[in-house]
Scaffold this motif. Sequence first.
Motif, PDB file in Angstrom:
ATOM      1  N   ALA B 306       0.848  -1.187   0.000  1.00 33.15           N
ATOM      2  CA  ALA B 306       0.000   0.000   0.000  1.00 33.15           C
ATOM      3  C   ALA B 306       0.886   1.241   0.000  1.00 33.15           C
ATOM      4  N   SER B 476      -7.826   9.358  -1.050  1.00 28.16           N
ATOM      5  CA  SER B 476      -8.876   8.859  -0.156  1.00 28.16           C
ATOM      6  C   SER B 476      -8.911   7.335  -0.208  1.00 28.16           C
ATOM      7  N   LYS B 477      -8.525   6.790  -1.341  1.00 24.89           N
ATOM      8  CA  LYS B 477      -8.487   5.319  -1.429  1.00 24.89           C
ATOM      9  C   LYS B 477      -7.228   4.757  -0.791  1.00 24.89           C
ATOM     10  N   GLU B 478      -6.152   5.548  -0.764  1.00 21.83           N
ATOM     11  CA  GLU B 478      -4.906   5.072  -0.176  1.00 21.83           C
ATOM     12  C   GLU B 478      -4.814   5.352   1.325  1.00 21.83           C
ATOM     13  N   SER B 479      -5.669   6.221   1.834  1.00 19.42           N
ATOM     14  CA  SER B 479      -5.705   6.467   3.271  1.00 19.42           C
ATOM     15  C   SER B 479      -5.883   5.120   3.968  1.00 19.42           C
ATOM     16  N   CYS B 480      -5.124   4.911   5.043  1.00 18.27           N
ATOM     17  CA  CYS B 480      -5.250   3.606   5.694  1.00 18.27           C
ATOM     18  C   CYS B 480      -6.572   3.503   6.433  1.00 18.27           C
ATOM     19  N   GLY B 481      -7.167   4.661   6.739  1.00 22.12           N
ATOM     20  CA  GLY B 481      -8.469   4.650   7.394  1.00 22.12           C
ATOM     21  C   GLY B 481      -8.397   4.660   8.905  1.00 22.12           C
ATOM     22  N   ARG B 487      -9.458   9.795   6.841  1.00 23.15           N
ATOM     23  CA  ARG B 487     -10.428   8.855   6.280  1.00 23.15           C
ATOM     24  C   ARG B 487     -11.725   9.548   5.883  1.00 23.15           C
ATOM     25  N   ARG B 491     -12.825  11.821   2.120  1.00 27.05           N
ATOM     26  CA  ARG B 491     -14.062  11.361   1.474  1.00 27.05           C
ATOM     27  C   ARG B 491     -15.009  12.540   1.230  1.00 27.05           C
TER      28      ARG B 491
END
Lengths: 243, 622
Positions: B306, B476-481, B487, B491
């Motif tokens: 990632a 936003s898709k690569e954010s680990c969340g 996160r 979004r």
Amino acid sequence: MVKITIDGKKISAKEGETVLKAAQRAGIFIPTLCNNDAVKPYSACRMCLVEVAKNGRTKLVTSCDYPVEEGIEVNTNTERIQRDRKVILELLIARTGETPELKKLAEKVGVKEVRFKVRNFDDCILCGLCVRVCDEVVGAHAIGFRGRGMEREVVPPFDVENEQCLACGACAEICPVNIIDIFEHDGTRELPKWHKKSRLVACRVCGKYFATEEEIEMIRAKTGLPDEILYVCPDCREHNFTI
Amino acid sequence: MRSIRKKEDLLNLYENLRKEREKQGKFISVCVDTGCLATGSGAVFSALKEEIAKAGLNPEGEGVKKILRGTGSLGFDSENPVVVIYPEKIFYRKVRPGDAKYIVHKTLLNGEIIERLLYKDPETNEPIPYLDDIPFYKHQKRLLLANHGIIDPLSIEEYISIGGYQALLKALTEMEPPQIVEEVKKSKLRGRGGAGFPTGIKWEDAAKRDSDIKYVICNADEGDPGAYMDRSLLEGDPHSVVEGMIIGAYAVGASHGYIYVRREYPKALESATKAIEDAREAGLLGDNILGTGFSFDIEIARGGGAFVAGESTALMASIEGKPAEPHTKYIHATQAGLYSKPTVLNNVETWANVPIIINKGADWYGNIGTEKSKGTKIFSLVGAVKNSGLVEVPIGTTLREVIFDIGGGIASEKKFKAVQTGGPSGGVLPESLLDMPIDFDTLTKAGSMMGSGGMIIMDEHTCMVDVARYYIDFLSKESCGKCTPCREGLRQMLDILTRITQGEATMDDLDLLEELSYVVKDASLCGLGQTAPNPVLSTLKYFRDEYVAHVRDKHCPAGVCAALIEYEIIPEKCTGCLACKVRCPVGAIEGEKGEVHKIDPDKCIRCGICMEVCTFDAVRIK
Ligand SMILES: Cc1cc2nc3c(=O)[nH]c(=O)nc-3n(C[C@H](O)[C@H](O)[C@H](O)COP(=O)(O)O)c2cc1C
Ligand code: SF4
Ligand code: SF4
């Protein structure tokens, strides 16, 4: 003892403790969501951000894991902090919809309206308390995170029969937004969120259900206690009732 | 190969290999790294090998006496596959396997230059025979990439034959560890992985720690889409990185090292692994290196797959076998890093600078670059630019020099609009800043960053809101969340940006977007979230008008955002050929054969096919 200032108040903090702890002991409110004394700090919700000034430089840190240092000046309620906090909470409410717990906190930090599109994406705020209590305290490692970004979620292993889970309910107890349901009926305990159903064990003295089979087995494995103790509920044990 | 046990062994080996190599001064080099192979350089290499053999010569040569070398990339990607004939450095471009016999017979054996394979000056159309005269190379300063083109990266003998491991020899036998740290500090080398932290200061802090074990790590995770300088270095000159790491380990007192290689880099993994094995077999890794008593070894670690795995704390967690997730670093890695031991983490390019600094000295190195940022930096120049590829220039070179002198300007007739530096979370800079020197601090001040050295050139047909949306979508898709602002914030930023590009946003949304950007930057846990709003904030700063046009006038000035544009047919140009009418997927075009056609805006779905198929340029965006 370490001397620090929080919001202008001079405070003697304990060596090695966090800014959050020092503030709490001094009666200064800092909002938190992913923090709980039972587990290690995680600094993920970011609600507890404070400003720390050191050697003339100010930085933003999470108070839940920032260790106190001699002479630092902490500010917990500057305009910048207030802005950040409110927006973070708005973001969480946009995620979950307005739940009672978040609403209460929103009132406390002064969120008047949520300016983002409320998506009702998921009730879970991903604070990770359930995962951490299960790992660090219970030692069962029965749930974990999966996915990244907005796809992140807490899941039991492989989404199938959950063998690690003891159905002890520590996760439900610690969840700050109370979304982990536990149902007990007909001698079973169920945690649907983790795909877990467990048989309950009745106390051999009073007959009340008091633990799951998995919990008893875990205690047996750890302590080697005999059945006469294992199958007696804490209440009866306290009163020295025996089989 | 013979094991090197002491100083004299390495010196003798170098002398022998150097002399041997000099016996074969004329050779052909073909780039065979991942990027070049994708353009067909592998077949060119094979064809050359065959032709050389047919001519009665031994293509591989003996040892370092090679006639044909498969090397690292020369960086001029838009001209690949490239073949260079040394020592004159005759530069052939876009070579096909069928050219091999001419190259061997004419150029290699008879010294003749084949004109049709030469690069032509775009202005005068004059052929330029020699590499050093080509503008793309003339304006570069290739220190880190110096060995690309002249050595076979998979051979340690080749590296030693051109003076490789001499810096290590000097460091271990003539310098004390504190002296090395001092030299690196004095060189003002700053980390090339993005943040630009002074390398010497990092080393100094690790060196002073008391610990039973210390680590050095090379960060080769390189997750920035479009950046590939680290891959190129590892594939093209892996020993320079290994040499840098051994010197660094000696300086800080580390006994163990890791090279953390991105999962999608099989060839870099292979060359790094080979370099480590060969160095170990030669005695340059392992126990008692060069008889000095210093022991150190390197292991390969595979990337977590990632983008965020390249972040320092996530990377170390990943090596420890934990999920590649960042955590706060109020305690520096130099104090408690990998396995809570003092750790120095540096980027591939940072490590590759070390042998140069030790060899030539900090004073020499200090002549390159700006007051606060020394040395060179490799950039990947891509996008709407004529000459794309990897370029190495002194830090402090202006954007204009890189984009126009080296890059040759915009590839089409269109005008330059903006340059995005620093990877996905870098900023977008306008034409008015073209004379800005490229260095860490200046870029940051302008709202962008050096990052890993990505440089994407955009022409006037690029919509800045669309660009910002693209990057926020990626991030936003690569954010680990893990943390809320990154996160949830990214979004919501994506949500607002999408609405702007669809003409559904209000001026309040614009303010909210800006406020949210500042909070995400402020409150995120790791560097990903902290820099992610840069594409938005920089475009808001330099191209605010464009946002306002989308929001207030429901108009996309660049003619990109599908929901905000209208196609029309220019009556004077339309010949009524029906080409567009038959291709329109929704039947939005009316008009009989030979008559001027017309687009019904209510039916049109703005797919742009009509504009593509019209051979008379009669379709335009209103
Ligand atoms: C999201 C994110 C991704 C990163 N990816 C990389 C990477 O791929 N390679 C790298 O060298 N540094 C990367 N970094 C920077 C590292 O955290 C670290 O600063 C760097 O490796 C230190 O080496 P340097 O001082 O030599 O630059 C990344 C940082 C962040 C926040
Ligand atoms: S389920 Fe509850 S405790 Fe677990 S991460 Fe979600 S909000 Fe936190
Ligand atoms: S900033 Fe983003 S990538 Fe970094 S820890 Fe937070 S969610 Fe993960």
